[in-house]
Enzyme design. Structure first.
Site, PDB file in Angstrom:
ATOM      1  N   SER A 121       0.760  -1.242   0.024  1.00  0.00           N
ATOM      2  CA  SER A 121       0.145  -0.071   0.224  1.00  0.00           C
ATOM      3  C   SER A 121       0.936   1.136   0.015  1.00  0.00           C
ATOM      4  O   SER A 121       0.055   2.354  -0.035  1.00  0.00           O
ATOM      5  CB  SER A 121      -1.018   0.039   1.011  1.00  0.00           C
ATOM      6  OG  SER A 121      -0.207  -0.054   2.553  1.00  0.00           O
ATOM      7  N   GLY A 122       2.135   1.269   0.304  1.00  0.00           N
ATOM      8  CA  GLY A 122       3.049   2.307   0.381  1.00  0.00           C
ATOM      9  C   GLY A 122       2.818   3.082   1.837  1.00  0.00           C
ATOM     10  O   GLY A 122       3.432   4.165   1.926  1.00  0.00           O
ATOM     11  N   HIS A 152       1.622  15.214  16.189  1.00  0.00           N
ATOM     12  CA  HIS A 152       1.729  13.704  16.070  1.00  0.00           C
ATOM     13  C   HIS A 152       1.828  13.465  14.507  1.00  0.00           C
ATOM     14  O   HIS A 152       0.924  14.034  13.826  1.00  0.00           O
ATOM     15  CB  HIS A 152       0.664  13.067  16.850  1.00  0.00           C
ATOM     16  CG  HIS A 152       0.701  11.840  17.125  1.00  0.00           C
ATOM     17  ND1 HIS A 152       0.502  10.844  16.030  1.00  0.00           N
ATOM     18  CD2 HIS A 152       1.397  11.030  18.065  1.00  0.00           C
ATOM     19  CE1 HIS A 152       0.698   9.492  16.349  1.00  0.00           C
ATOM     20  NE2 HIS A 152       1.097   9.729  17.661  1.00  0.00           N
ATOM     21  N   ASN A 154       0.207  10.800  13.138  1.00  0.00           N
ATOM     22  CA  ASN A 154      -0.825  10.190  12.685  1.00  0.00           C
ATOM     23  C   ASN A 154      -2.093  11.225  13.168  1.00  0.00           C
ATOM     24  O   ASN A 154      -2.847  11.512  12.229  1.00  0.00           O
ATOM     25  CB  ASN A 154      -1.077   8.679  13.280  1.00  0.00           C
ATOM     26  CG  ASN A 154      -0.088   7.718  13.005  1.00  0.00           C
ATOM     27  OD1 ASN A 154       0.902   7.746  13.721  1.00  0.00           O
ATOM     28  ND2 ASN A 154      -0.550   6.976  12.126  1.00  0.00           N
ATOM     29  N   ASP A 155      -2.108  11.556  14.148  1.00  0.00           N
ATOM     30  CA  ASP A 155      -3.207  12.125  14.677  1.00  0.00           C
ATOM     31  C   ASP A 155      -3.220  13.645  14.115  1.00  0.00           C
ATOM     32  O   ASP A 155      -4.262  14.333  13.848  1.00  0.00           O
ATOM     33  CB  ASP A 155      -3.013  12.663  16.390  1.00  0.00           C
ATOM     34  CG  ASP A 155      -3.352  11.369  17.128  1.00  0.00           C
ATOM     35  OD1 ASP A 155      -3.878  10.454  16.416  1.00  0.00           O
ATOM     36  OD2 ASP A 155      -2.665  11.117  18.224  1.00  0.00           O
ATOM     37  N   SER A 162      -5.601   8.240   4.827  1.00  0.00           N
ATOM     38  CA  SER A 162      -4.839   6.834   4.825  1.00  0.00           C
ATOM     39  C   SER A 162      -4.059   6.778   3.999  1.00  0.00           C
ATOM     40  O   SER A 162      -3.976   7.284   2.931  1.00  0.00           O
ATOM     41  CB  SER A 162      -6.062   5.790   4.520  1.00  0.00           C
ATOM     42  OG  SER A 162      -5.442   4.509   4.384  1.00  0.00           O
ATOM     43  N   SER A 163      -3.077   5.912   3.889  1.00  0.00           N
ATOM     44  CA  SER A 163      -1.991   5.475   3.005  1.00  0.00           C
ATOM     45  C   SER A 163      -2.581   5.211   1.692  1.00  0.00           C
ATOM     46  O   SER A 163      -2.280   5.265   0.476  1.00  0.00           O
ATOM     47  CB  SER A 163      -1.005   4.380   3.490  1.00  0.00           C
ATOM     48  OG  SER A 163      -0.473   4.844   4.685  1.00  0.00           O
ATOM     49  N   HIS A 211       9.775  -5.507 -45.845  1.00  0.00           N
ATOM     50  CA  HIS A 211      10.292  -6.827 -45.749  1.00  0.00           C
ATOM     51  C   HIS A 211      12.044  -6.863 -45.816  1.00  0.00           C
ATOM     52  O   HIS A 211      12.447  -7.818 -46.112  1.00  0.00           O
ATOM     53  CB  HIS A 211       9.935  -7.926 -46.387  1.00  0.00           C
ATOM     54  CG  HIS A 211       8.509  -8.082 -46.539  1.00  0.00           C
ATOM     55  ND1 HIS A 211       7.644  -8.598 -45.383  1.00  0.00           N
ATOM     56  CD2 HIS A 211       7.470  -7.572 -47.243  1.00  0.00           C
ATOM     57  CE1 HIS A 211       6.390  -8.982 -45.712  1.00  0.00           C
ATOM     58  NE2 HIS A 211       6.233  -7.987 -46.790  1.00  0.00           N
ATOM     59  N   SER A 341      34.315   2.940 -31.195  1.00  0.00           N
ATOM     60  CA  SER A 341      35.114   1.664 -30.894  1.00  0.00           C
ATOM     61  C   SER A 341      36.149   1.981 -29.983  1.00  0.00           C
ATOM     62  O   SER A 341      36.973   3.063 -30.471  1.00  0.00           O
ATOM     63  CB  SER A 341      35.298   0.987 -32.267  1.00  0.00           C
ATOM     64  OG  SER A 341      36.097  -0.102 -31.961  1.00  0.00           O
ATOM     65  N   LYS A 347      35.913   4.695 -36.084  1.00  0.00           N
ATOM     66  CA  LYS A 347      34.462   4.220 -36.079  1.00  0.00           C
ATOM     67  C   LYS A 347      33.487   5.169 -35.369  1.00  0.00           C
ATOM     68  O   LYS A 347      33.922   5.478 -34.230  1.00  0.00           O
ATOM     69  CB  LYS A 347      34.335   2.898 -35.434  1.00  0.00           C
ATOM     70  CG  LYS A 347      33.137   2.087 -35.756  1.00  0.00           C
ATOM     71  CD  LYS A 347      33.244   0.762 -35.604  1.00  0.00           C
ATOM     72  CE  LYS A 347      31.999  -0.106 -35.984  1.00  0.00           C
ATOM     73  NZ  LYS A 347      30.716  -0.014 -35.187  1.00  0.00           N
ATOM     74  N   ASN A 349      29.558   5.470 -34.145  1.00  0.00           N
ATOM     75  CA  ASN A 349      28.283   4.747 -34.057  1.00  0.00           C
ATOM     76  C   ASN A 349      26.942   5.690 -33.899  1.00  0.00           C
ATOM     77  O   ASN A 349      27.116   6.623 -33.296  1.00  0.00           O
ATOM     78  CB  ASN A 349      28.403   3.699 -33.022  1.00  0.00           C
ATOM     79  CG  ASN A 349      29.476   2.491 -33.149  1.00  0.00           C
ATOM     80  OD1 ASN A 349      29.719   2.326 -34.491  1.00  0.00           O
ATOM     81  ND2 ASN A 349      30.083   1.920 -32.355  1.00  0.00           N
ATOM     82  N   GLU A 354      20.575   4.221 -30.224  1.00  0.00           N
ATOM     83  CA  GLU A 354      21.071   2.804 -29.445  1.00  0.00           C
ATOM     84  C   GLU A 354      20.323   3.248 -27.729  1.00  0.00           C
ATOM     85  O   GLU A 354      19.924   2.502 -27.289  1.00  0.00           O
ATOM     86  CB  GLU A 354      22.337   2.375 -29.366  1.00  0.00           C
ATOM     87  CG  GLU A 354      22.766   2.072 -30.730  1.00  0.00           C
ATOM     88  CD  GLU A 354      24.432   1.863 -30.925  1.00  0.00           C
ATOM     89  OE1 GLU A 354      24.916   1.186 -31.919  1.00  0.00           O
ATOM     90  OE2 GLU A 354      24.934   2.279 -29.784  1.00  0.00           O
TER      91      GLU A 354
END
Length: 502
Positions: A121-122, A152, A154-155, A162-163, A211, A341, A347, A349, A354
């Protein structure tokens, strides 16, 4: 500042603020409903966060700054709504609001150490925020002499929440924020760059390919217009999910019923969030859906996957078109960005392409995890929200930065090799396609086969076999004319079977 396990000598202090002011980095004792926990004396978090650190030493992955920022904003809006509604005292609301704004400004990111792979729930991350804000608010209150009792986590900080509604709300907000400020600007830049190249290459004709075999001619500008349209549609798909994510779960509390919160709480919180962000936010039309499922995250991630597929096609095509420099297709020249390279001198690239391809692979993999996470919605709660949120936010960020990088470090510097494009067109056996309406499919196929066998061009074989007058043959084999719709050829004599065959 140390926020992990500490091995120095025991240091029990009477208050978190005193511990933080200490020059030495020791520990203090914090308590929660399960008992005492040692916490670094310099940390703003408390016992529940310390337990989460011990319980989840999994990956080292953390929620990104965008998430922490929006979590702070949610706590700020909640504190202000609770103060207005009389649910918490005004001085407490003020102190919590100031502390939450510091979290929203990413000033306290170092105090958010909880791993992504935690409670589904995190809750650990929500309590991490509650503890950090409560302790910081207590400091602010003492410093500014606000008349408050103990604040506090929570309070007060988590009051009316709530989470189970805070975490999905925060994920939605962070996703919108990253989309608006990172992904959409990157995609729009990429779209402009591709559209500009489409115009710049409008007169360049090249051979088409299906193709991986030669096909009929196409304009290089036409090819790039297809890429630009893919990104335009990607922008539309991403924009579509913003209002989907704009439905917020806040106010549903534990299971969607809104227990322990004021009936006007959600409306007030969301109004403040809208005022602060400018995002199109609304309260969830059904809190039981908003918390019991996370389909909005699955939909948003699916849009990111589609964008990833689009940029994969574009990046792959561009590196193929620029392959060479002498033994590949070589129809375009890519900007040289770095030596390619460690062993082959000279070289170079297609490294930007990429990079994009690797980003796309990561995003597609992220989407699978989000999809599986969505399936973990059982009864009134989803139990994989942290990894769903982390993966979605990473996908948005990666796509935004890679789109910007592809535009600025690759697309804008592409040049067309017109001479190479013209040479490959003339060598193509698919040139015979434009002759089929005049001489018939079978006769045109015979020309192509003879050209392939002898190493000659279709034009050379057609002239040698006098399948059509030279002027007519040249007209039909004009590559530019093959890039536009063309119906029945003028001067024909009915069905191909009644006309001269080779």
């Amino acid at each position: 500042m140390k926020t992990g396990r500490v091995t120095q000598k025991k240091s029990i202090r009477k208050s978190p603020s005193a511990a933080r002011r200490a020059a030495t980095a020791g520990t203090r004792i914090e308590k929660d409903s399960m008992g005492e926990m040692r916490v670094p004396s310099t940390a703003y978090y408390g016992a529940q966060t310390a337990r989460a650190i011990e319980n989840f030493p999994i990956s080292g992955l953390r929620f990104p700054p965008s998430f922490i920022r929006m979590l702070g904003l949610v706590k700020w809006a909640a504190s202000q709504a609770n103060g207005e509604l009389g649910a918490i005292d005004p001085p407490v609301s003020k102190a919590i609001g100031e502390a939450a704004k510091e979290v929203a400004a990413n000033k306290l990111d170092a105090h958010f150490p909880v791993d992504i792979f935690q409670t589904g729930s995190g809750t650990s991350t929500n309590m991490n925020a509650n503890e950090v804000i409560a302790n910081r608010a207590a400091e602010i209150s003492r410093k500014k002499k606000y008349q408050t009792r103990k604040i506090h986590p929570n309070d007060h900080v988590n009051h009316g929440q709530s989470s189970n509604d805070v975490i999905p709300t925060t994920i939605h907000l962070a996703a919108i924020d990253s989309i608006v400020h990172r992904l959409l600007p990157g995609l729009r830049h990429l779209h402009r760059a591709l559209a500009e190249k489409s115009q710049a290459f409008s007169s360049v004709i090249k051979i088409g390919r299906t193709h991986l075999q030669d096909a009929t001619p196409i304009g290089l500008g036409q090819e790039f217009s297809g890429y630009a349209q893919q990104i335009r549609l990607s922008i539309s798909r991403v924009e579509h999910v913003i209002p989907v994510l704009g439905e917020l779960a806040i106010g549903g509390t534990a299971v969607g019923t809104g227990l322990n919160t004021h009936s006007d709480f959600a409306r007030r919180v969301i109004a403040r969030l809208v005022s602060e962000t400018g995002f199109p936010l609304t309260e969830a039309r059904n809190h039981f859906e908003a918390q019991g499922a996370q389909d909005a995250l699955v939909e948003a991630s699916g849009a990111m996957k589609t964008v990833a597929v689009s940029v994969t096609k574009i990046a792959n095509d561009i590196r193929w078109l620029g392959s060479g420099p002498r033994c590949g297709l070589g129809e375009i020249r890519l900007p040289e960005t770095q030596p390619g390279s460690s062993i082959m001198p000279g070289k170079v690239n297609p490294v930007i392409c990429e990079s994009v391809l690797q980003v796309a692979a990561q995003v597609i993999g992220n989407d699978l995890s989000v999809t599986i996470g969505g399936q973990a919605s059982i009864f009134e709660l989803n139990m994989m929200m942290p990894v769903m949120g982390h993966n979605l936010l990473q996908s948005i960020e990666l796509l935004g930065t890679s789109a910007e990088n592809l535009a600025s470090r690759c697309i804008e510097g592409i040049e067309a090799d017109e001479e190479r494009c013209q040479a490959l067109i003339e060598q193509s056996l698919a040139m015979c396609t434009s002759l089929a309406p005049e001489i018939g499919y079978d006769a045109a196929a015979a020309l192509a086969k003879e050209a392939y066998r002898t190493g000659k061009t279709v034009r050379e074989v057609g002239m040698a076999r006098k399948v059509l007058p030279k002027e007519r043959l040249d007209h039909l084999l004009d590559p530019a004319k093959m890039t536009k719709p063309r119906g029945k050829a003028k001067g024909g004599n009915g069905h191909p079977s009644t006309r001269r065959r080779a």
